[in-house]
Enzyme design. Sequence first.
Site, PDB file in Angstrom:
ATOM      1  N   SER A  84       2.805   4.879   2.036  1.00 14.77           N
ATOM      2  CA  SER A  84       2.020   5.554   1.009  1.00 14.77           C
ATOM      3  C   SER A  84       2.602   5.255  -0.383  1.00 14.77           C
ATOM      4  O   SER A  84       2.702   4.086  -0.757  1.00 14.77           O
ATOM      5  CB  SER A  84       1.960   7.056   1.322  1.00 14.77           C
ATOM      6  OG  SER A  84       0.933   7.696   0.603  1.00 14.77           O
ATOM      7  N   HIS A 234      -3.201   9.338   8.065  1.00 16.80           N
ATOM      8  CA  HIS A 234      -2.334   8.759   7.037  1.00 16.80           C
ATOM      9  C   HIS A 234      -0.861   8.794   7.427  1.00 16.80           C
ATOM     10  O   HIS A 234      -0.109   7.892   7.083  1.00 16.80           O
ATOM     11  CB  HIS A 234      -2.563   9.509   5.726  1.00 16.80           C
ATOM     12  CG  HIS A 234      -1.846   8.926   4.553  1.00 16.80           C
ATOM     13  ND1 HIS A 234      -1.967   7.599   4.185  1.00 16.80           N
ATOM     14  CD2 HIS A 234      -0.989   9.497   3.653  1.00 16.80           C
ATOM     15  CE1 HIS A 234      -1.218   7.377   3.105  1.00 16.80           C
ATOM     16  NE2 HIS A 234      -0.617   8.508   2.771  1.00 16.80           N
TER      17      HIS A 234
END
Length: 253
Positions: A84, A234
Amino acid sequence: MLHSRIEGEGKPLLIIHGFLGMSDNWKSFGALYASKGFQVHILDLRNHGKSFRSEDFSYDIMAQDVLEYCQNHNLNQVSIIGHSMGGKVAMLFATNYPEMVEKLIVADIGPKYYAPHHQDILAGLNAVDFTSKPDRASVEETLYPFIPDFGTRQFLMKNLYWAAPGQLDFRFNLKVFNEKIEVIGTALPEEAQFEKPTLFIRGGNSRYILDTDLPEIKKHFPNFELATIPNVGHWLHAENPQLFFEETIKFLK
């Protein structure tokens, strides 16, 4: 200097956490990669974990922090895993200092611009009043209406620590994140390019890397390959650690 956890002996491997994360989130992976012949350096980025706090917060500055960390530890050639926001730092570091990077792994983030989307999380974090000296259960109770997802709450709760006897606080620098949240979504510079082996690994249920993003990824990383871990979002490394490790170690080896 950035705080880090260092484990194992062998080829240097840096692991860079995402926004609101820290090195502790990756300690089980540190042991796994170390067992395969890597010296693993799991970093805490500035304003995160046990690293220093600073009003200065940008990808350029974070990439510079990583450079200074490598120089301080005499790491001339590293491989990097970044998740990320940490993936954005890793991408920028690799494109700025390609001679220092052997292989790059970017977990569930692309080089494109992302609009701010952490508003609910920040609202929940800002709702916690540490002056009332809450315990952990009270903090979680405050977070719940803003962050109903259990896994996300637990991820954030790992940042709680005893700043003083009876006084909890967050390890991250919430004040700076409130002021500079737009930094997180910044795109990689248009001219940035890294031509060495790169693995983008995405969650099958995540929307961070779409098929329509692949041409832009190829422009910046012409020698890239893509892996998808099915049925995860995610936080793909937390949701299916076994498959994440298998895909990454296969690429690193």
